[in-house]
Design a protein around this motif. Structure first.
Motif, PDB file in Angstrom:
ATOM      1  N   THR A  93       0.839  -1.193   0.000  1.00  0.00           N
ATOM      2  CA  THR A  93       0.000   0.000   0.000  1.00  0.00           C
ATOM      3  C   THR A  93       0.875   1.244   0.000  1.00  0.00           C
ATOM      4  N   TYR A 108       1.233   4.192   3.368  1.00  0.00           N
ATOM      5  CA  TYR A 108       0.425   3.585   4.426  1.00  0.00           C
ATOM      6  C   TYR A 108       0.621   4.300   5.766  1.00  0.00           C
ATOM      7  N   SER A 117      -8.042   0.314   5.890  1.00  0.00           N
ATOM      8  CA  SER A 117      -7.225   0.161   4.686  1.00  0.00           C
ATOM      9  C   SER A 117      -6.795  -1.292   4.490  1.00  0.00           C
ATOM     10  N   LEU A 128      -7.641  -3.671   1.312  1.00  0.00           N
ATOM     11  CA  LEU A 128      -6.581  -4.356   0.567  1.00  0.00           C
ATOM     12  C   LEU A 128      -6.904  -5.829   0.404  1.00  0.00           C
ATOM     13  N   ASP A 134       0.545  -3.600   5.702  1.00  0.00           N
ATOM     14  CA  ASP A 134       0.297  -2.728   4.554  1.00  0.00           C
ATOM     15  C   ASP A 134       0.475  -3.449   3.227  1.00  0.00           C
ATOM     16  N   LEU A 163      -7.095   3.969  -1.718  1.00  0.00           N
ATOM     17  CA  LEU A 163      -6.158   2.845  -1.705  1.00  0.00           C
ATOM     18  C   LEU A 163      -5.393   2.809  -3.025  1.00  0.00           C
ATOM     19  N   LEU A 178      -1.802   1.075  -4.840  1.00  0.00           N
ATOM     20  CA  LEU A 178      -0.938  -0.082  -4.625  1.00  0.00           C
ATOM     21  C   LEU A 178       0.245  -0.104  -5.580  1.00  0.00           C
TER      22      LEU A 178
END
Length: 362
Positions: A184, A187, A198, A202, A227, A267, A269
């Motif tokens: 993430t 984070y 979060s 995820l 994370d 979010l 990534l």
């Protein structure tokens, strides 16, 4: 001889002697007998030594149990590690992370317990291998041969026994597998309660992406990190289907998740894909690919791509071997022109590898 190929590159060849059966070496009760086999490796070139080989023997009848297996490398003699792939048994010779050449041949033995109606033992043999390529600072290349069918009769005088269906084997099986690492972005900005939400988002996104790719959660080996997440996909998947569908699943799941979120809660990534020969150790997975996929995930190139494309929900980096095998010819529904070539170097970790960075919508 059967070719061992990686990315259309000939790494060598393997010869299998047809497996044969014999009575169990020690009294084991009704239904037991042994199967024996041998394989011989042949290098494509002298400067490309084999440093690991993984032989899998699979059986067509799912009721066959393998209570005991052993293997021996020859010239010089050394024991081989034993694994438990579903529906058979496996033997690992050498270390995929090592640089010591392995013996060119090995013999294997498995004690089988078979059902009462077995008339012939049939199945397949497959070998995956790792070689060192290049001079100076050689790289590891992974390849394999197509499955080879075999059939053998139970030994004379075998006393059959009724057996129950074999239990599902665990995931900790040495094999060439797809490795996926996710992290993430930013984070640390979250409060404790925000971080908890979060993390749940995820997990939901990644479960959706794998479901979209057609991969069952029960067949995934996961390692969580708050994370992020590291996943090893099952052996034998069709990567030309799984990879593009996984990427598409990520895109749709992230779009749906972020649709109603504020910029702070959004979010985003970083995602990395690699493939290689891995085995389960006492404290995690062992192999080059699990290490390399995290080097790619943490690389400056994929971080910069996500920072540069502020509208993108994720940035993806894939090892060059995956790009070449799966994406380059355009048949996997991913546009190869959208994958930017990069060279990831981490000198302090003795890591250097070519890769490709993809950002959807850029």
């Amino acid at each position: 001889m059967i070719s061992i190929v990686s990315s259309d590159v000939h790494l060598g060849a393997v010869r299998f002697e047809p497996p044969h059966t014999r009575p169990a070496s020690a009294p084991a009760g009704p239904g037991y007998f042994e199967v024996h086999g041998r394989f011989t490796l042949e290098q494509a070139r002298s400067e490309m030594p084999f440093v690991a080989a993984h032989l899998v023997m699979g059986f067509d009848d799912p009721r066959i149990e393998v209570p005991e297996a052993a293997g021996e490398a020859v010239e010089p003699s050394s024991p081989m590690a034993v694994g438990e792939p579903p529906g058979g048994c496996g033997w690992l010779l050498g270390d995929p992370l090592g640089d010591t050449p392995i013996p060119a041949a090995g013999t294997v033995r498995a004690l089988l317990r078979a059902p009462s109606d077995l008339t012939a033992l049939s199945g397949f043999l497959r070998l995956d291998a790792t070689v060192l390529t290049g001079r100076g600072r050689p790289r590891r290349a992974h390849g394999g041969c197509p499955p080879v069918r075999f059939e053998a009769l139970p030994p004379e005088g075998w006393a059959p026994a009724v057996v129950s269906p074999a239990p599902t084997a665990g995931l900790a099986t040495p094999a060439v597998r797809l490795c996926v690492a996710v992290d993430t972005e930013s984070y640390s900005r979250f409060t404790t309660s925000e971080a908890a939400r979060s993390q749940q988002r995820l997990l939901d996104v990644l479960v959706h992406a794998r479901e979209h790719a057609g991969v069952r959660e029960a067949n995934i080996d996961l390692q969580h990190s708050g994370d992020g997440q590291f996943a090893i996909f099952p052996a034998g998947i069709d990567e030309s289907v799984v990879i593009p569908r996984f990427v598409a699943g990520l895109r749709t799941a992230l779009a749906a998740t972020n649709a109603d979120l504020s910029p702070h809660a959004r979010l985003r990534l970083r995602v990395a894909l690699h493939r290689g020969h891995v085995a389960a150790g006492v404290n995690g997975w062992i192999g080059y690919a699990p290490i390399a996929v995290h080097r790619l995930l943490d690389s400056a190139q994929v971080r910069a791509a996500l920072l540069r494309e502020s509208d993108a929900d994720f940035a993806l980096i894939v090892a060059e071997v995956l790009f070449t095998d799966i994406i380059a010819d355009g048949s996997a529904s991913l546009d190869p022109a959208r994958f930017e070539p990069v060279e990831v170097r981490v000198p302090e970790k003795n890591f250097a590898e070519r890769a490709r960075v993809y950002v959807p919508g850029c």
